[in-house]
Design an enzyme around this catalytic site. Sequence first.
Site, PDB file in Angstrom:
ATOM      1  N   PRO A  16       7.024  -3.429  13.117  1.00 31.01           N
ATOM      2  CA  PRO A  16       7.612  -3.740  11.815  1.00 31.01           C
ATOM      3  C   PRO A  16       7.188  -2.698  10.784  1.00 31.01           C
ATOM      4  O   PRO A  16       6.154  -2.055  10.929  1.00 31.01           O
ATOM      5  CB  PRO A  16       6.997  -5.093  11.474  1.00 31.01           C
ATOM      6  CG  PRO A  16       5.696  -5.106  12.201  1.00 31.01           C
ATOM      7  CD  PRO A  16       5.911  -4.323  13.454  1.00 31.01           C
ATOM      8  N   SER A 264      -4.129  -1.964   5.790  1.00 26.63           N
ATOM      9  CA  SER A 264      -3.619  -1.790   7.149  1.00 26.63           C
ATOM     10  C   SER A 264      -2.688  -2.932   7.514  1.00 26.63           C
ATOM     11  O   SER A 264      -2.611  -3.941   6.821  1.00 26.63           O
ATOM     12  CB  SER A 264      -4.784  -1.728   8.143  1.00 26.63           C
ATOM     13  OG  SER A 264      -5.233  -3.031   8.419  1.00 26.63           O
ATOM     14  N   LYS A 265      -1.988  -2.743   8.626  1.00 29.41           N
ATOM     15  CA  LYS A 265      -1.061  -3.773   9.098  1.00 29.41           C
ATOM     16  C   LYS A 265      -1.791  -5.084   9.374  1.00 29.41           C
ATOM     17  O   LYS A 265      -1.214  -6.148   9.280  1.00 29.41           O
ATOM     18  CB  LYS A 265      -0.361  -3.298  10.375  1.00 29.41           C
ATOM     19  CG  LYS A 265       0.670  -2.218  10.122  1.00 29.41           C
ATOM     20  CD  LYS A 265       1.544  -2.000  11.338  1.00 29.41           C
ATOM     21  CE  LYS A 265       2.663  -1.001  10.992  1.00 29.41           C
ATOM     22  NZ  LYS A 265       3.618  -0.797  12.057  1.00 29.41           N
ATOM     23  N   ARG A 266      -3.045  -4.980   9.744  1.00 27.20           N
ATOM     24  CA  ARG A 266      -3.797  -6.191  10.096  1.00 27.20           C
ATOM     25  C   ARG A 266      -4.350  -6.936   8.886  1.00 27.20           C
ATOM     26  O   ARG A 266      -4.728  -8.087   8.986  1.00 27.20           O
ATOM     27  CB  ARG A 266      -4.918  -5.859  11.080  1.00 27.20           C
ATOM     28  CG  ARG A 266      -4.478  -5.966  12.520  1.00 27.20           C
ATOM     29  CD  ARG A 266      -5.413  -5.247  13.443  1.00 27.20           C
ATOM     30  NE  ARG A 266      -5.269  -3.797  13.281  1.00 27.20           N
ATOM     31  CZ  ARG A 266      -6.273  -2.976  13.018  1.00 27.20           C
ATOM     32  NH1 ARG A 266      -7.481  -3.433  12.878  1.00 27.20           N
ATOM     33  NH2 ARG A 266      -6.056  -1.686  12.882  1.00 27.20           N
ATOM     34  N   ASP A 267      -4.374  -6.254   7.725  1.00 26.35           N
ATOM     35  CA  ASP A 267      -4.957  -6.883   6.539  1.00 26.35           C
ATOM     36  C   ASP A 267      -4.200  -8.137   6.109  1.00 26.35           C
ATOM     37  O   ASP A 267      -4.775  -9.053   5.544  1.00 26.35           O
ATOM     38  CB  ASP A 267      -4.997  -5.899   5.366  1.00 26.35           C
ATOM     39  CG  ASP A 267      -6.132  -4.904   5.540  1.00 26.35           C
ATOM     40  OD1 ASP A 267      -7.109  -5.264   6.221  1.00 26.35           O
ATOM     41  OD2 ASP A 267      -6.039  -3.791   5.016  1.00 26.35           O
TER      42      ASP A 267
END
Length: 506
Positions: A16, A264-267
């Site tokens: 995404p 980041s994408k994980r945040d």
Amino acid sequence: MSENIRVRFAPSPTGPLHIGGIRTALFNYLFAKKHGGQFVLRIEDTDQNRYVEGAEDYIINALNWCKIPFDEGPGKNEKFGPYRQSERKHLYKQYADKLIAHGKAYYAFDTSEELNAHRKGHEVEGKTFIYNWHNRQKGRLVNSLVLSEEETKKKIESGEDYVIRFKSPQDETLHLNDIIRGNITIDTNVLDDKILFKSDGMPTYHLANIVDDHLMEITHVIRGEEWLPSLALHKLLYDAFDWNAPKFAHLPLILKPTGKGKLSKRDGDKLGFPVFPLEYKAPDGSVSKGYKEDGYFSDAVVNFLAFLGWNPGTEQEIFGLDQLVTDFDLAKVNKAGARFDPDKTKWFNHHYMQQQLDLDLAKQFKGSQLELADIDVNYIALVIGLIKERATFIKDFWGLSHFFFESPTDYDVKASKKAIKEGTSDILIKVSDIILGTDDFNVENLQANIKGWITTNEIGFGKVMMPLRLALVGALQGPDVFDIIYMIGKSETIERIKAFLQNISS
Ligand code: GLU
């Protein structure tokens, strides 16, 4: 600017699109539209190992949701198409060959095992292995700079794996320019000989990116700061091909809300706010939150993204897309990282909510709340007019307004302790009578009659209004009590008071 401005957004479909990717797309879009130019979407899918099914659709849907559609791209105005690099595969080899023919690139046959051994050897000595001018011709590396033409040919023809590397110049000083960062000087001796092409027939990002920007007549490359280290190589490639380089602008990083480190994408999952424009269901079934599904309006998201690295230099914060197109200026984009502030996004959403017509909000609310299926949308719109000031999202509406649509099923315990005193029943019976007797039933008359009675009888205001509110709402919250009475109507009000009286007497 008199030239025809052409910019591109060139994501890799590896998952995404992060909100930072949308910011890059937005700045490209704004710059193109401001100068009457074209905004191109190019899908950089040369790395087939990282390709994720559905990612391209996700990117296009996200751009459309933000109302920043591309002018040219896959399936649209394919003037310079195709726009997927995998469909342009046949184009790149000739350019790699051209560089070899001009002595700007070379074949390298080092296997990954050999390269790993070199890396390890360097590590042991506390050094970093870089494949470039200082070792490429020393004989320990296997490439066409040390092999004879004959040997090189033989290796290639026998099907041995190879890569084509760029031959970075030695002892040169590069003078680069970035619209946001100004002049940058690079010593070419620190550059490694990047791989441009692989024997599987695929170019790497660097070669494909430069060739396509040239063929698609891109005039300005606007991209994230993480690509700044590639600028020197890209400039060298343009020079090697004897092509005019586009102008470059590297946008600042987007930082975590703490201001420390890149968002980041994980945040998103860790910090509880979306980092993706749209919800994303990964092939493994995991779901990441999206701004759209979380109830954000795209105008709010676009407005807040515009401020991640740019500001107009004034106090004004509210910018619709048209206003952004008019006021956006790459020269006003900051170098410093932009801190991501999830609360500010909510602030923008609240603002854009207030701007919408009550009737439009009512339609959205009705569509999202089963209990409202049979309720007249005009009535819902009137309710929204009374509560929207306190709402940030459509999903807040029900909690703020359910009592306009259904009678309370219970009464808040704490509120009951506060509101129910001796004499409460008698007071509410009298209030019921007053309401029943208010013939010209409107907010002003209700207010005048009830307040008049309170004043004449010198009863504390709270002694009347608190239990009355509790009877109608089930809690001590909600908009003006007289508005509630007027909206739910005379008989429903009387019914609710009766039910409440029954409840407190039992
Ligand atoms: N494909 C690169 C990316 O994924 C594009 C970088 C660029 O804009 O040159 O971001």
